[in-house]
Design an enzyme around this catalytic site. Structure first.
Site, mmCIF file in Angstrom:
data_model
loop_
_atom_site.group_PDB
_atom_site.id
_atom_site.type_symbol
_atom_site.label_atom_id
_atom_site.label_comp_id
_atom_site.label_asym_id
_atom_site.label_seq_id
_atom_site.Cartn_x
_atom_site.Cartn_y
_atom_site.Cartn_z
ATOM 1 N N GLY B 76 64.818 -20.649 51.790
ATOM 2 C CA GLY B 76 64.017 -20.862 52.324
ATOM 3 C C GLY B 76 64.088 -22.480 51.598
ATOM 4 N N THR B 77 64.333 -22.103 49.860
ATOM 5 C CA THR B 77 64.194 -23.235 49.189
ATOM 6 C C THR B 77 65.384 -24.285 49.545
ATOM 7 O OG1 THR B 77 63.223 -21.624 47.702
ATOM 8 C CG2 THR B 77 64.371 -23.711 47.023
ATOM 9 N N HIS B 208 64.711 -13.884 54.160
ATOM 10 C CA HIS B 208 63.357 -12.408 53.182
ATOM 11 C C HIS B 208 61.833 -11.998 53.672
ATOM 12 C CE1 HIS B 208 61.585 -14.048 49.214
ATOM 13 N NE2 HIS B 208 62.503 -14.338 50.232
ATOM 14 N N THR B 244 81.347 -21.129 52.839
ATOM 15 C CA THR B 244 82.055 -19.503 53.794
ATOM 16 C C THR B 244 80.076 -18.851 53.795
ATOM 17 O OG1 THR B 244 83.651 -19.702 52.846
ATOM 18 C CG2 THR B 244 82.533 -17.548 53.999
ATOM 19 N N CYS B 332 47.920 -15.216 34.159
ATOM 20 C CA CYS B 332 48.914 -14.047 33.605
ATOM 21 C C CYS B 332 49.657 -14.190 34.178
ATOM 22 C CB CYS B 332 47.900 -12.932 33.363
ATOM 23 S SG CYS B 332 46.561 -13.627 31.424
HETATM 24 C C1 LIG Z 1 56.325 -20.918 52.311
HETATM 25 C C2 LIG Z 1 56.946 -20.405 51.801
HETATM 26 N N1 LIG Z 1 57.928 -21.388 50.875
HETATM 27 C C3 LIG Z 1 59.243 -20.981 50.798
HETATM 28 C C4 LIG Z 1 59.657 -20.085 49.661
HETATM 29 C C5 LIG Z 1 60.963 -20.619 49.625
HETATM 30 O O1 LIG Z 1 61.862 -19.183 50.515
HETATM 31 P P1 LIG Z 1 63.189 -18.855 49.645
HETATM 32 O O2 LIG Z 1 62.453 -17.313 48.193
HETATM 33 O O3 LIG Z 1 63.732 -17.607 50.551
HETATM 34 O O4 LIG Z 1 64.529 -19.291 48.703
HETATM 35 C C6 LIG Z 1 58.909 -19.234 50.469
HETATM 36 C C7 LIG Z 1 59.017 -17.540 49.774
HETATM 37 O O5 LIG Z 1 58.258 -17.321 49.026
HETATM 38 C C8 LIG Z 1 57.348 -19.694 50.978
HETATM 39 O O6 LIG Z 1 56.614 -18.527 51.180
#
Ligand SMILES: Cc1ncc(COP(=O)(O)O)c(C=O)c1O
Lengths: 277, 393
Positions: B76-77, B208, B244, B332
């Site tokens: 996602g990042t 995931h 790939t 924390c």
């Molecule tokens: C809203 C949101 N964006 C992005 C991410 C990042 O996804 P990834 O862990 O696949 O990079 C997450 C996951 O924690 C998320 O909850």
């Protein structure tokens, strides 16, 4: 997840000496809700200057609770003089070590102990007289210097791990680096001199009122609060907080992190803002 | 490693999810015998290319998109970074970004380092939220300028589950010719999304979070949107992302999207009912507990509750003793010294922010599990409060 030793887990899951001693000989109250951890330590001292009982109440994470619990175990049976020599390293050691990011929990234990002993002896701690360097967590330069000296700290990151200073907005990092350098060089002179300000008190008051009016009040009002200027005496600015801000647990944070910061930025960077008692 | 998964009550599905057995099953051949490279000329590899395309179609189906609009990424990042940096590259003269104060670090921290990454100065407007975590649409309208290159607003918040009106916001951006990205990592699979019915240009998702493996993501790129790759390399993904393909995970993600489509009703009925039971039960049985985030306008699986005067890490470790897995927004647990930026943006007082716990459910949770958590929590909180100097029972 943190790597906690068995000892930490044990003291966290089965903390010893939880509670508050009625009519204690000394009380040490440190930390705050805003900071995320706080400890109230009460001790009972007998006529021979021996700590016969110690109890704690702690708000905080596992290592804060474990540090408090082990501290009470450590000091019970000690003379007050012996207890006064207990360091945060002793607390951490008694727990078989703490993760480095959590060392501030052991420091909190030592601070509470010191405060309780001072309270018992009827003296005022010098720590509180230092100058606040980290506004987010209310840490003074004296506390930083002491942590550097006692625990042999050599980086800003370590200072943050031990005292929390610099762990919020991070604006004081440069200051911390300076303090570190000075302390390490052994010339831990008092803080760098404040810039010369040539402003008459009248000008100062006007400027403060302006900033309050234009910036601070509108922001506080959004949260249902309000602020009023009560007095300006040299660098000391007394205000009173109203509405939702008053008595709110984070009012000190609001005062220091927001009001004081804004006024320092825009009026004079040596201002100290306090709430009217 | 035996991680004891059969003994835990897993209510941390916004952090990550278990791989669905059906997903694992379709992945296995590609981790074993079918190891060919999809780009190869020979049949052994080429046939693998076909399953990648099949997965692309399955994902497109869930999103109401065209398969061509699906670009596989590593997470996602990466999808978030790709979208935002692409928009900036395609309009170098535009130096303004609109986002919110409550984005995931994938967007938040990217926006904080943009100047460094692009060598240009950027202005970032971070929209405020109110106490419910809701955006002020007037402020949004005002934030859009001639100079705005892209708006990046998450569909659902990972900490509170609060939904933003991204479709409406995308339409407003479109009116002014501004690109719109939504981080829908938490939304995809939990609520219906149809890209034919909105004007969002880029949409991120991550495997995931919907019962596919970690380390695979998708960036949806609407047809006709200018695009600049983030990873330069081979011609994979039509030249939009070098590297790939992570074949097994892509195949898994395809299947997971198909399952998510089939489970969408269950997610919004049974899972929602479980969440509601848990939430109502906790709020009723534990004094001084507060729900964070809008009650209605929320993902069906998420509940973020603050237990005042106790600290989150301590709560989590006690829950851990009972095998209950959840998350906290306390300082924390974040590794920093300050509580969650999301809760702070919502103005949650410190008394509550440090003691916030996020429960996030999935279709694998059962009513027995909810009952168990309801039975254990009051005691955990009461014990910790007993120890708290601020608690006056
Ligand atoms: C809203 C949101 N964006 C992005 C991410 C990042 O996804 P990834 O862990 O696949 O990079 C997450 C996951 O924690 C998320 O909850």
């Amino acid at each position: 997840m943190w790597e906690y030793t068995n000892k930490v887990q044990q003291h966290f899951m089965q903390p010893q000496n939880v509670g508050e001693i009625e009519e204690p000989s000394g009380t040490g109250d440190v930390g705050s809700l805003a900071c995320g951890d706080a400890l109230k330590l009460t001790i009972k001292v007998d006529e021979n200057d021996i700590i016969v009982d110690a109890k704690f109440k702690t708000f905080g994470c596992a290592s804060a609770i474990a540090s408090s619990s082990v501290l009470t175990e450590l000091i019970k049976g000690m003379s007050v003089d012996e207890a006064a020599k207990v360091t945060n390293e002793d607390i951490a050691e008694a727990l078989g070590g703490l993760p480095k990011e959590k060392m501030h929990c052991s420091v909190m234990g030592r601070e509470a102990l010191e405060a309780a002993i001072a309270d018992y002896r009827g003296v005022i701690l010098p720590m509180a007289q230092g100058e606040v360097v980290c506004e987010c967590f209310g840490v003074t330069d004296l506390e930083v210097v002491r942590a550097i000296q006692e625990s042999g700290l050599r980086s800003v990151e370590e200072i943050t791990n031990f005292t929390k200073a610099g762990g919020g907005c991070g604006k004081c990092e440069d200051r911390l680096r300076d303090i570190l350098q000075q302390t390490v060089e052994g010339l831990s002179k008092k803080s760098t001199p404040v810039k010369e300000q040539r402003m008459t008190t009248l000008q100062k008051i006007k400027k403060i009122e302006q900033v309050l009016e234009r910036e601070i009040r509108p922001t506080l009002k959004k949260d249902g609060g309000d602020i009023e200027l009560v007095d300006v005496d040299g660098d000391f600015v007394t205000v009173s907080l109203r509405g939702a801000c008053a008595g709110c647990h984070s009012s000190r944070t609001t005062l220091k992190e927001y009001v004081e910061k804004k006024l320092r930025e825009q009026v004079v960077d040596s201002l100290i803002v306090e709430e009217e008692k | 490693m035996n991680c004891g998964s059969d003994k835990v009550i897993y209510m941390d599905n916004n952090a990550t999810t278990r791989i669905a057995p059906e997903v694992l099953e379709v992945m296995m051949p590609f981790l074993q015998d079918c190891y060919g490279n999809p780009s190869s000329m020979h049949t052994f590899g080429g046939q693998v290319g076909q399953v990648v395309e099949q997965a692309r179609a399955q994902i497109a189906e869930l999103l109401g998109a065209d398969p061509e609009e699906i670009v596989f990424t590593s997470c996602g990042t990466e999808s978030d970074s790709t979208a935002i940096l692409s928009a900036l590259q395609s309009q170098p003269e535009h130096r303004h970004i609109v986002t919110t104060r409550v984005e995931h670090p994938a967007v938040k921290n990217l926006c904080e380092t943009l100047d460094m990454l692009t060598g240009h100065k950027h202005r970032v407007t971070r929209l405020m939220v109110d106490a419910d975590g809701t955006l002020d649409m007037d402020a949004y309208q005002e934030a859009l300028t001639e100079d705005t290159a892209i708006v990046s607003v998450m569909w659902a918040n990972n900490e509170t589950g609060v939904l933003f009106p991204v479709e409406e916001m995308a339409a407003m951006a479109k009116d002014r010719g501004i690109l719109f990205h939504s981080d829908a990592v938490q939304a995809v699979g939990k609520i219906p999304i149809n890209m034919q019915e909105n004007q969002i240009d880029f949409l991120s998702l991550s495997g995931h979070k919907l019962h596919a493996p970690k380390g695979v993501g998708v960036l949806y790129v609407r047809k006709g949107t200018p695009f600049f790759p983030f990873l330069h390399g081979g011609h994979q993904e039509n030249g939009r992302r070098g590297g790939t393909e992570n074949v097994a995970s892509i195949v898994g993600l395809g299947r997971a999207c198909q399952l998510a489509g089939e489970m969408m009703d269950e997610e919004n009925t049974r899972v929602r009912a479980l969440r509601d039971k848990l939430e109502k039960g906790l709020l009723a049985s534990i004094p001084k507990s507060i729900l964070n985030g809008h009650v209605e306008n929320r993902l069906p699986n998420t509940s973020n509750i603050s237990f005042e005067y106790v600290e989150g890490e301590a709560i989590l470790l006690h829950m851990n003793q009972h095998g209950i897995c959840a998350s906290s927004g306390s300082a924390c647990t974040s590794g920093s010294l300050e509580p969650s930026h999301v809760l702070r943006a919502m103005g949650v007082p410190f008394t509550a922010a440090h003691g916030s716990i996020r429960f996030s459910l999935s279709i694998y949770n059962t009513e027995e599990e909810v009952d168990f958590v309801l039975e254990k929590m009051p005691r955990i909180i009461a014990d910790l409060r007993e120890m708290s100097p601020f608690w006056e029972g």
